[in-house]
Design a protein around this motif. Structure first.
Motif, PDB file in Angstrom:
ATOM      1  N   VAL A   1      47.759  40.643  42.002  1.00  0.00           N
ATOM      2  CA  VAL A   1      48.368  39.874  40.926  1.00  0.00           C
ATOM      3  C   VAL A   1      47.764  38.478  40.868  1.00  0.00           C
ATOM      4  O   VAL A   1      47.429  37.983  39.791  1.00  0.00           O
ATOM      5  CB  VAL A   1      49.903  39.807  41.106  1.00  0.00           C
ATOM      6  CG1 VAL A   1      50.534  38.846  40.130  1.00  0.00           C
ATOM      7  CG2 VAL A   1      50.503  41.188  40.958  1.00  0.00           C
ATOM      8  N   LEU A   2      47.604  37.849  42.005  1.00  0.00           N
ATOM      9  CA  LEU A   2      47.032  36.501  42.052  1.00  0.00           C
ATOM     10  C   LEU A   2      45.592  36.506  41.545  1.00  0.00           C
ATOM     11  O   LEU A   2      45.180  35.612  40.797  1.00  0.00           O
ATOM     12  CB  LEU A   2      47.107  35.953  43.474  1.00  0.00           C
ATOM     13  CG  LEU A   2      46.780  34.486  43.659  1.00  0.00           C
ATOM     14  CD1 LEU A   2      47.735  33.627  42.854  1.00  0.00           C
ATOM     15  CD2 LEU A   2      46.861  34.109  45.115  1.00  0.00           C
ATOM     16  N   LYS A   3      44.831  37.527  41.913  1.00  0.00           N
ATOM     17  CA  LYS A   3      43.456  37.649  41.443  1.00  0.00           C
ATOM     18  C   LYS A   3      43.420  37.821  39.932  1.00  0.00           C
ATOM     19  O   LYS A   3      42.600  37.201  39.246  1.00  0.00           O
ATOM     20  CB  LYS A   3      42.785  38.840  42.134  1.00  0.00           C
ATOM     21  CG  LYS A   3      41.372  39.085  41.705  1.00  0.00           C
ATOM     22  CD  LYS A   3      40.804  40.313  42.392  1.00  0.00           C
ATOM     23  CE  LYS A   3      39.458  40.679  41.842  1.00  0.00           C
ATOM     24  NZ  LYS A   3      38.982  41.949  42.362  1.00  0.00           N
ATOM     25  N   ASN A   4      44.310  38.648  39.385  1.00  0.00           N
ATOM     26  CA  ASN A   4      44.352  38.876  37.946  1.00  0.00           C
ATOM     27  C   ASN A   4      44.755  37.614  37.191  1.00  0.00           C
ATOM     28  O   ASN A   4      44.223  37.338  36.111  1.00  0.00           O
ATOM     29  CB  ASN A   4      45.307  40.017  37.607  1.00  0.00           C
ATOM     30  CG  ASN A   4      44.796  41.352  38.113  1.00  0.00           C
ATOM     31  OD1 ASN A   4      43.605  41.530  38.338  1.00  0.00           O
ATOM     32  ND2 ASN A   4      45.703  42.284  38.310  1.00  0.00           N
ATOM     33  N   ILE A   5      45.677  36.836  37.737  1.00  0.00           N
ATOM     34  CA  ILE A   5      46.082  35.579  37.116  1.00  0.00           C
ATOM     35  C   ILE A   5      44.905  34.612  37.092  1.00  0.00           C
ATOM     36  O   ILE A   5      44.641  33.956  36.079  1.00  0.00           O
ATOM     37  CB  ILE A   5      47.292  34.970  37.847  1.00  0.00           C
ATOM     38  CG1 ILE A   5      48.540  35.810  37.592  1.00  0.00           C
ATOM     39  CG2 ILE A   5      47.529  33.530  37.403  1.00  0.00           C
ATOM     40  CD1 ILE A   5      49.733  35.407  38.431  1.00  0.00           C
ATOM     41  N   ALA A   6      44.176  34.528  38.194  1.00  0.00           N
ATOM     42  CA  ALA A   6      43.022  33.632  38.260  1.00  0.00           C
ATOM     43  C   ALA A   6      41.938  34.053  37.275  1.00  0.00           C
ATOM     44  O   ALA A   6      41.346  33.211  36.588  1.00  0.00           O
ATOM     45  CB  ALA A   6      42.473  33.591  39.676  1.00  0.00           C
TER      46      ALA A   6
END
Length: 89
Positions: free
Chosen positions: A71-76
Motif C-alpha cells: 500500500v505504501l509503495k502504491n501511494i508513493a
C-alpha cells in the motif's frame, strides 16, 4: 519446541527477504493483535471514547502498513505520477 522451530525457520529464511517478511508477519501479527485488543478493551472499560477512536485510527494505519506493505509503495508511485516527477528529484 514449536517456537524454537519457527525461529530456526526464520533464520534459515533470512536469505530470502519475502520469506523472512512473511515469517515475521505470521509471528508478530497475532502478538500485535493481542496487544491492540487489550489496549482497546481498557479504553472501552474506562469509557474513554476519544482516546479509543484515536487509538483505533492509529492501529488501523499500523495494521495496513504491517500486513499490506505494498500500500505504501502504491501511494508513493501514485504521488509520483500525480506530481509528474518521474523519479527525478
Amino acid at each position: 519446541m514449536d517456537l524454537l522451530l519457527n525461529t530456526n525457520e526464520l533464520v534459515l529464511a533470512a536469505a530470502d527477504g519475502n520469506t523472512l517478511a512473511t515469517g515475521l508477519r505470521n509471528f508478530i501479527g497475532p502478538i500485535l493483535m493481542l496487544i491492540v485488543g487489550l489496549v482497546a478493551i481498557t479504553f472501552l472499560v474506562r469509557r474513554e471514547m476519544t482516546q479509543f477512536l484515536i487509538f483505533l485510527g492509529i492501529a488501523i494505519v499500523v495494521f495496513i502498513l504491517f500486513f499490506a506493505p505494498d500500500v505504501l509503495k502504491n501511494i508513493a508511485m501514485g504521488t509520483e505520477k500525480t506530481l509528474g516527477t518521474g523519479g527525478k528529484w
